[in-house]
Scaffold this motif. Structure first.
Motif, PDB file in Angstrom:
ATOM      1  N   THR A 163       0.823  -1.206   0.000  1.00  0.00           N
ATOM      2  CA  THR A 163       0.000   0.000   0.000  1.00  0.00           C
ATOM      3  C   THR A 163       0.854   1.252   0.000  1.00  0.00           C
ATOM      4  O   THR A 163       0.615   2.190  -0.781  1.00  0.00           O
ATOM      5  N   ASN A 164       1.872   1.284   0.851  1.00  0.00           N
ATOM      6  CA  ASN A 164       2.769   2.440   0.885  1.00  0.00           C
ATOM      7  C   ASN A 164       3.432   2.666  -0.466  1.00  0.00           C
ATOM      8  O   ASN A 164       3.620   3.806  -0.910  1.00  0.00           O
ATOM      9  N   SER A 165       3.773   1.570  -1.126  1.00  0.00           N
ATOM     10  CA  SER A 165       4.469   1.644  -2.405  1.00  0.00           C
ATOM     11  C   SER A 165       3.599   2.278  -3.488  1.00  0.00           C
ATOM     12  O   SER A 165       4.037   3.183  -4.199  1.00  0.00           O
ATOM     13  N   VAL A 166       2.363   1.799  -3.628  1.00  0.00           N
ATOM     14  CA  VAL A 166       1.504   2.315  -4.706  1.00  0.00           C
ATOM     15  C   VAL A 166       1.036   3.733  -4.419  1.00  0.00           C
ATOM     16  O   VAL A 166       0.908   4.558  -5.339  1.00  0.00           O
ATOM     17  N   ILE A 167       0.770   4.046  -3.134  1.00  0.00           N
ATOM     18  CA  ILE A 167       0.347   5.405  -2.802  1.00  0.00           C
ATOM     19  C   ILE A 167       1.495   6.392  -2.991  1.00  0.00           C
ATOM     20  O   ILE A 167       1.310   7.522  -3.458  1.00  0.00           O
ATOM     21  N   SER A 168       2.705   5.960  -2.660  1.00  0.00           N
ATOM     22  CA  SER A 168       3.878   6.809  -2.874  1.00  0.00           C
ATOM     23  C   SER A 168       4.071   7.092  -4.357  1.00  0.00           C
ATOM     24  O   SER A 168       4.384   8.227  -4.754  1.00  0.00           O
ATOM     25  N   PHE A 169       3.876   6.062  -5.176  1.00  0.00           N
ATOM     26  CA  PHE A 169       3.999   6.236  -6.626  1.00  0.00           C
ATOM     27  C   PHE A 169       2.909   7.177  -7.131  1.00  0.00           C
ATOM     28  O   PHE A 169       3.174   8.064  -7.965  1.00  0.00           O
ATOM     29  N   LEU A 170       1.697   6.996  -6.648  1.00  0.00           N
ATOM     30  CA  LEU A 170       0.592   7.861  -7.049  1.00  0.00           C
ATOM     31  C   LEU A 170       0.885   9.310  -6.672  1.00  0.00           C
ATOM     32  O   LEU A 170       0.668  10.230  -7.473  1.00  0.00           O
ATOM     33  N   LYS A 171       1.383   9.496  -5.465  1.00  0.00           N
ATOM     34  CA  LYS A 171       1.716  10.846  -5.000  1.00  0.00           C
ATOM     35  C   LYS A 171       2.747  11.489  -5.918  1.00  0.00           C
ATOM     36  O   LYS A 171       2.625  12.664  -6.297  1.00  0.00           O
ATOM     37  N   LYS A 172       3.762  10.716  -6.294  1.00  0.00           N
ATOM     38  CA  LYS A 172       4.800  11.252  -7.176  1.00  0.00           C
ATOM     39  C   LYS A 172       4.221  11.642  -8.534  1.00  0.00           C
ATOM     40  O   LYS A 172       4.527  12.720  -9.065  1.00  0.00           O
ATOM     41  N   CYS A 173       3.383  10.793  -9.091  1.00  0.00           N
ATOM     42  CA  CYS A 173       2.807  11.067 -10.415  1.00  0.00           C
ATOM     43  C   CYS A 173       1.928  12.302 -10.395  1.00  0.00           C
ATOM     44  O   CYS A 173       1.924  13.096 -11.346  1.00  0.00           O
ATOM     45  N   LEU A 174       1.181  12.489  -9.310  1.00  0.00           N
ATOM     46  CA  LEU A 174       0.298  13.648  -9.220  1.00  0.00           C
ATOM     47  C   LEU A 174       1.066  14.938  -8.969  1.00  0.00           C
ATOM     48  O   LEU A 174       0.593  16.020  -9.319  1.00  0.00           O
TER      49      LEU A 174
END
Length: 297
Positions: free
Chosen positions: A272-283
């Protein structure tokens, strides 16, 4: 969360979509430093989840809940098994319908993250990417998450995938899996001979061969395991390295012992931390990733 029941688009595209509660408080995320990301409440991020071959929606829904808990829009779709194995010519149409769906839902101005699983999801994403090149109205893809994908086409992998889908009695499973594997391999051979003699181009049903040369440059995140018995981790690492060489922002999360497409169930918090961190970076990135390697030169 508001739930949209299964819908049909163009007669045969069944998908599941969840919309956030209109009263969702996006400012509440500011109290949780691990999941802070800024969203435009007018054009909320959309996460498109593409399931693995034979995936039941109840399993895919566990992944979409990661994003729904953050007040994001999710769409879940899994390509029919017959399209993935012996009617692969229909995958092109499915990719085009997914793009049409996003436009019909007026999501062209929303940042979209694709979260795909195994080669079934990668194969569908391949055709989504091809359809995006032809659409007149751009869709704002901002990143792609690969879970347990992509992998090379192998007879052993095909047999194991079919066996997992069929399940049931071991004798029935083995015999039917063997018959279907032989049948599908015959189709593979026919495709290989036909395409190589006609054009010499990469096979349309080969995710690695096509996606490593994908011209879109949005960030990509790979989640995989060294214990995956279906798709070797070396396939994924080799593919990720090829994408890096093409200028793509690549990140990876490799586990030591989780099985194929079960990384989330084994390591829920880290996943979960991994995908949310990636999402945060993309946004947070201001670059427009709806450009290609050709236009970047």
């Amino acid at each position: 969360m508001a739930f949209c029941s299964p819908s049909l688009t163009d007669g045969d595209l069944e998908f599941y979509m969840r919309l956030p509660n209109p009263n969702y408080n996006y400012n509440q995320q500011l109290t949780d430093s691990d999941y802070v990301f800024v969203v435009n409440e007018t054009n909320l991020p959309v996460v498109l989840l593409l399931g693995w071959a034979g995936c039941q929606d109840k399993y895919l829904a566990k992944y979409s809940a990661i994003y729904e808990d953050k007040g994001l829009i999710t769409i879940r779709y899994t390509a029919p098994i017959n399209c993935l194995f012996w009617k692969r010519h229909e995958m092109k149409n499915l990719g085009e319908k997914l793009v049409k769906l996003l436009l019909e839902l007026n999501f062209e101005n929303h940042p979209i993250i694709v979260h795909l699983f195994s080669n079934g999801g990668a194969f569908l994403y391949q055709h989504l990417s091809m359809a995006l090149k032809k659409t007149e109205k751009p869709v704002q893809i901002t990143g792609v998450i690969f879970d347990s994908a992509p992998g090379e086409r192998r007879v052993r992998t095909m047999f194991k995938a079919i066996s997992a889908i069929i399940g049931g009695n071991i004798f029935y499973n083995i015999s039917m899996s063997l018959i279907m594997t032989i049948f599908i391999c015959t189709i593979w051979l026919f495709e290989t001979v036909t395409i190589k003699f006609n054009s010499g181009k990469t096979l349309p049903s080969d995710p690695i061969g096509n996606l490593k040369d994908e011209t879109f440059l949005w960030p990509q995140h790979f989640i995989y395991s060294k214990a995956d018995e279906l798709i070797p981790y070396t396939d994924i690492e080799k593919f990720a390295e090829e994408r890096k060489k093409r200028g793509v922002d690549v990140t990876e999360l490799c586990f030591e012992d989780s099985p194929h497409v079960k990384h989330f169930s084994w390591y829920k918090e880290e996943y979960t931390n991994s995908v949310i961190s990636f999402l945060k970076k993309c946004l947070s990135l201001k670059s427009n990733f709806y450009k290609t390697a050709d236009t970047k030169k």
